[in-house]
Design an enzyme around this catalytic site. Structure first.
Site, PDB file in Angstrom:
ATOM      1  CG  HIS A   1      39.352  29.313  51.581  1.00  0.00           C
ATOM      2  ND1 HIS A   1      39.784  28.031  51.322  1.00  0.00           N
ATOM      3  CD2 HIS A   1      40.279  30.141  51.051  1.00  0.00           C
ATOM      4  CE1 HIS A   1      40.922  28.085  50.645  1.00  0.00           C
ATOM      5  NE2 HIS A   1      41.260  29.339  50.479  1.00  0.00           N
TER       6      HIS A   1
ATOM      7  CD  GLU B   1      39.204  30.522  47.632  1.00  0.00           C
ATOM      8  OE1 GLU B   1      39.736  31.433  46.962  1.00  0.00           O
ATOM      9  OE2 GLU B   1      39.717  29.379  47.718  1.00  0.00           O
ATOM     10  CD  GLU B   2      41.391  26.772  46.865  1.00  0.00           C
ATOM     11  OE1 GLU B   2      41.432  27.320  45.747  1.00  0.00           O
ATOM     12  OE2 GLU B   2      42.271  26.948  47.718  1.00  0.00           O
TER      13      GLU B   2
ATOM     14  CG  ASP C   1      45.018  28.247  49.432  1.00  0.00           C
ATOM     15  OD1 ASP C   1      44.141  28.972  49.935  1.00  0.00           O
ATOM     16  OD2 ASP C   1      45.036  27.926  48.228  1.00  0.00           O
TER      17      ASP C   1
END
Length: 350
Positions: free
Chosen positions: A169, A215-216, A181
């Protein structure tokens, strides 16, 4: 902290948290270890107070529920704000953010995460019977913008309508740099079609790299792709995602039928020592939406035991990445996805 002594406490708001009033919220603090402990309290013991969840970290999947559900659980009992112990097994005074959800019909109260160090301090004071008064000031805004998935295809030579998907992502939280991340996972997935094209290598099926957006906040990009391409799901042979670090690669965490897992296990034998395979019903994050539809898939298995030390914090910076490990992950990711896309038969779903 105003009482029993003055102390500044670092706090980070959780995703979609409402702000405090401009003047802040000043209230007594109670500390609980679990939802069970909270449930044992009478509503009058919680009403008008701030609740701090001092939950033990077991693993991310089990512990993150306090971040996701803590605010509404406390609000149901009459709390005016919620704090959680940051979801991490280790801290050098780092706060860790992440998404949280408000229940329908429950008052929305501010919610933030504090460090392990401050949580343990407040726990000690609370256990000694001290009356703890906190003043919390948090600001936030919630705006929506248009963002898009990024898609790169390397067309297959025999079955161009069929896909093996690699993904990561492209978004991150607004703390740190998002290097692990999910900068690493995004990079190695972007590199697959680019590297194979430069090497003039083509497979039977199309290799599609997807860099998921949003995504988050809740797998928004993946959900949009799934909705738009719902009629094409039968053409997805296998789907992969790297979203738990790009440390030293070890293999794949695989979801699928017994036959699918058997075939992937055979493929992995080509890549010792990166030939380890674990089995999971929900590897990855975005790709779980596709796996629930019966599509076999896998996430990158790597030595990520320290991943949650940095996750969703200011510590998620490029220096956490080791160039040698990222290169190994990229090479493995490209090679294993190429082999799967060039198999003589599709990965079976039954």
């Amino acid at each position: 902290m105003i009482r029993p002594r003055l102390k500044n406490i670092a706090v980070i708001g959780l995703g979609s948290s409402v702000p405090t009033p401009k003047e802040g919220i000043e209230a007594e603090l109670i500390v609980v270890r679990s939802f069970h402990d909270l449930d044992q309290l009478h509503n009058d013991d919680v009403k008008g107070k701030i609740v701090l969840f001092d939950q033990d970290y077991t693993n991310y999947g089990e512990t993150v529920i306090y971040r996701v559900e803590g605010a509404s659980k406390a609000a149901r009992k009459g709390a005016v704000a919620t704090l959680i112990r940051s979801i991490t097994p280790f801290s050098l005074y780092t706060t860790h953010t992440g998404s949280q959800n408000y229940e329908e019909g429950v008052v929305k109260i501010p919610v933030g995460a504090i460090t392990i160090e401050d949580t343990l301090l407040l726990r000690r004071l609370f256990d000694r019977g001290e009356k703890i008064i906190l003043k919390i000031i948090m600001q936030s805004s919630y705006d929506t913008k248009i963002s898009r998935n990024t898609i790169i295809d390397l067309k297959g030579v025999l079955y161009p309508e069929k896909y093996v998907i690699v993904s990561g992502h492209i978004d991150s939280w607004d703390v740190g740099e998002g290097a692990i991340d999910d900068g690493g996972g995004m990079f190695i997935s972007w590199l697959v079609p680019v590297a194979l094209k430069n090497l003039k290598v083509k497979s039977k099926r199309t290799l599609r790299s997807i860099l998921w957006t949003a995504e988050e906040p809740g797998l928004i990009g993946a959900a949009a792709y799934l909705e738009r391409h719902i009629q094409e799901l039968d053409n997805i042979t296998f789907i992969m995602e790297s979203d738990e670090g790009t440390f030293n690669p070890r293999g794949l965490d695989v979801a699928g039928s017994k036959r699918a897992r058997c075939i992937i296990a055979e493929v992995l034998k080509l890549f010792p020592p990166m030939d380890n395979m674990t089995e999971s019903d929900a590897p990855g994050s975005d790709i779980t939406l596709f796996i629930k539809k019966g599509i076999p898939g896998a996430s990158l298995l790597n030595d990520n035991d320290k991943y949650f030390w940095y996750h969703h914090s200011q510590a998620d910076t490029l220096n956490v990445q080791k160039k040698k490990d990222v290169i190994k992950c990229a090479a493995f990711w490209a090679a294993v996805s190429y082999v799967i896309s060039d198999l003589s038969e599709d990965i079976p779903r039954d």
